[in-house]
Scaffold this active site. Structure first.
Site, mmCIF file in Angstrom:
data_model
loop_
_atom_site.group_PDB
_atom_site.id
_atom_site.type_symbol
_atom_site.label_atom_id
_atom_site.label_comp_id
_atom_site.label_asym_id
_atom_site.label_seq_id
_atom_site.Cartn_x
_atom_site.Cartn_y
_atom_site.Cartn_z
ATOM 1 N N ASP A 179 -16.932 -12.732 8.001
ATOM 2 C CA ASP A 179 -15.494 -12.483 8.030
ATOM 3 C C ASP A 179 -15.173 -11.861 9.394
ATOM 4 O O ASP A 179 -15.378 -10.670 9.607
ATOM 5 C CB ASP A 179 -15.152 -11.517 6.885
ATOM 6 N N TYR B 54 0.833 -1.221 0.000
ATOM 7 C CA TYR B 54 0.000 0.000 0.000
ATOM 8 C C TYR B 54 0.861 1.263 0.000
ATOM 9 O O TYR B 54 0.497 2.261 0.621
ATOM 10 C CB TYR B 54 -0.918 0.042 1.238
ATOM 11 N N TYR C 23 -14.205 -4.962 3.141
ATOM 12 C CA TYR C 23 -12.834 -5.330 2.755
ATOM 13 C C TYR C 23 -12.579 -6.737 3.287
ATOM 14 O O TYR C 23 -12.797 -7.006 4.478
ATOM 15 C CB TYR C 23 -11.807 -4.354 3.352
ATOM 16 N N LYS D 174 -5.611 -12.913 12.072
ATOM 17 C CA LYS D 174 -5.137 -11.833 12.954
ATOM 18 C C LYS D 174 -4.973 -12.265 14.418
ATOM 19 O O LYS D 174 -3.936 -12.806 14.786
ATOM 20 C CB LYS D 174 -6.067 -10.634 12.830
HETATM 21 C C1 LIG Z 1 -12.012 -8.089 7.726
HETATM 22 C C2 LIG Z 1 -10.773 -8.552 7.035
HETATM 23 N N1 LIG Z 1 -10.819 -9.655 6.275
HETATM 24 C C3 LIG Z 1 -9.734 -10.124 5.648
HETATM 25 C C4 LIG Z 1 -8.530 -9.471 5.732
HETATM 26 C C5 LIG Z 1 -7.333 -9.996 5.007
HETATM 27 O O1 LIG Z 1 -6.456 -10.584 5.883
HETATM 28 P P1 LIG Z 1 -4.920 -10.790 5.465
HETATM 29 O O2 LIG Z 1 -4.336 -9.432 5.351
HETATM 30 O O3 LIG Z 1 -4.362 -11.593 6.588
HETATM 31 O O4 LIG Z 1 -4.939 -11.533 4.180
HETATM 32 C C6 LIG Z 1 -8.438 -8.317 6.500
HETATM 33 C C7 LIG Z 1 -7.171 -7.585 6.615
HETATM 34 O O5 LIG Z 1 -7.076 -6.509 7.126
HETATM 35 C C8 LIG Z 1 -9.594 -7.847 7.163
HETATM 36 O O6 LIG Z 1 -9.570 -6.729 7.911
#
Ligand SMILES: Cc1ncc(COP(=O)(O)O)c(C=O)c1O
Length: 434
Positions: free
Chosen positions: A240, A6, A134, A269
């Site tokens: 998610d 980014y 996202y 995470k």
């Molecule tokens: C809600 C959500 N889903 C998926 C992801 C993607 O995770 P990664 O960066 O570990 O691929 C993120 C990353 O910030 C996220 O905030």
């Protein structure tokens, strides 16, 4: 040498070199400490380098580095699957291992897609998504993300979806009062489902908070209504919880707040709390049972080389244990109070520069007043804001005009004060464009 994520390849500020970490602090080469106000992209829920996590990693690599997970298994993978299913109150049946949030999402989408095909239902092609969501940067995850700088240039490469406006109770997109509304933001979705549900695979949502899309909060009733709608129309609810999972919104998982159970969830995470990249997708019995077949084409053909690697499992197990033993949800409550107090002081001091201040769990948000309706991710003051915070020993990374604080749950009151001190300084030199 390094192509940073980014990061514009011309004119970006040079990256800050961090050489060590402990608790909520990161240290640069000169020994200067920085309070990590965003838990390094929302991972370090127990603070950095928690000694029990570091020890779990060391112990595991001494014992078994890796074995492939097809045709083999190992104690940490077995134990973690058991613990995760227990931690989610046995509402899910299977744990699929992967390496990061995006892959956990991809797996969720693929299982959902194949679930219907395994039942002989081949006409469903539509995933429903929300405009500010996202879900990661791989092609599938980008496809179910809302249009943004993260995926815009790739639009014609993405699979098509049906989009609806992201519910946002602090700034209702359909002009209702969230205290009295009937989740009217889902009316269009409901109308669509009443006509087209037999083409739909499922709804993909970040429950309670759409994170990277601007920290948009919705109330639990929205989630509950979505569960009702997806059940009524026989489609899957795919949550998610990569950001919201493991206490970030005040409960273990955001979906618990609405007293529902989704069909699948993706977690990453907080799962390994910043020690290793690792992720899981949890799948309910009703979905899993459609894969119980000897027919080769009913098998889920998805696996990554390092799937279920022992160190990831061992660290995740240790993190789950710490979460419970050290009563992390109590810490989240304490942080929530601290964030409420900090933001209300800031709002009182700069009423004309801030809007939509909101706090949920260990997420505290304030939006810079900009004079524009949707300034977006590339709002120019974000860079200056970040720079001022760094100068004052604080790491924050606004999403455009959206300033958010997502600290480790173990952060001290003193460090929270330092964060709000830096926000105060940055706001003092901000001028709302006329
Ligand atoms: C809600 C959500 N889903 C998926 C992801 C993607 O995770 P990664 O960066 O570990 O691929 C993120 C990353 O910030 C996220 O905030």
């Amino acid at each position: 040498m390094i192509w940073h994520p980014y990061t514009s390849q011309l004119g970006a500020d040079p990256p800050l070199k961090i050489v060590s970490a402990t608790g909520e602090f990161l240290y640069d080469e000169t020994g200067k400490d920085y309070v990590d106000g965003i838990s390094s992209w929302w991972v370090s829920i127990h603070g950095h380098n928690h000694p029990k996590l570091v020890q779990a990693l060391k112990d595991q690599v001494d014992q078994l580095d890796h074995v492939l997970l097809a045709g083999f298994t190992h104690p940490p993978a077995l134990e973690l699957a058991h613990e995760l299913l227990q931690f989610t109150n046995w509402k899910f049946r299977k744990v699929v291992y992967s390496d990061n949030g995006s892959t956990a999402l991809e797996i969720m989408l693929k299982i959902a897609w194949q679930y219907f095909r395994n039942r002989g239902d081949t006409k469903r092609k539509v995933f429903i998504k929300f405009s500010s969501s996202y879900h990661g940067d791989t092609i599938g995850a980008m496809s179910v993300g809302g249009d943004s700088v993260f995926n815009r240039v790739f639009q014609s490469l993405l699979f098509s979806t049906k989009d609806f406006v992201t519910p946002a109770c602090h700034d209702c997109p359909v002009g209702k009062n969230p205290r009295t509304c009937s989740e009217d933001c889902l009316d269009e979705l409901e109308a669509y489902l009443s006509l087209h549900s037999d083409e739909v695979v499922g709804v993909v949502l970040e429950p309670l908070i759409a994170g990277a899309g601007g920290m948009l909060f919705h109330k639990p009733e929205v989630l509950k209504k979505l569960r009702d709608l997806t059940q009524r129309y026989g489609i899957l609810l795919l949550l998610d919880e990569v950001f919201t999972g493991f206490g970030r919104t005040g409960r273990k998982f955001a979906y618990e707040t609405a007293d529902i159970v989704p069909d699948m969830i993706a977690l990453a995470k907080g799962l390994t709390a910043g020690i290793l990249p690792f992720a899981v997708t949890l799948v309910r019995e009703e979905v899993y049972k459609e894969f119980l077949s000897e027919e080769p084409l009913k098998t889920l053909y998805h696996g990554h080389t390092m799937t279920g690697y022992p160190s990831g499992c061992a660290v995740a197990l240790a993190s789950l244990k710490i979460f419970q033993e050290e009563n992390r949800l109590d810490d989240v409550k304490r942080v929530e109070l601290g964030l409420e107090e900090g933001w209300s002081r800031i709002r009182a001091e700069f009423p004309e520069k801030l809007r939509n201040v909101r706090v949920l769990g260990a997420v505290g948000v304030g939006e810079l007043e900009t004079g524009q309706e949707k300034p977006g991710y590339i709002y120019s003051y974000a860079r200056e804001f970040k720079r001022i915070c760094l100068e004052n020993g604080v790491i924050l990374r606004p999403l455009g005009n959206v300033i958010y604080v997502t600290p480790p749950y173990t952060i001290s009151k003193e460090s929270l004060d330092r964060i709000f001190g830096a926000i105060r300084i940055a706001l003092s030199s901000y001028h709302v464009p006329s």
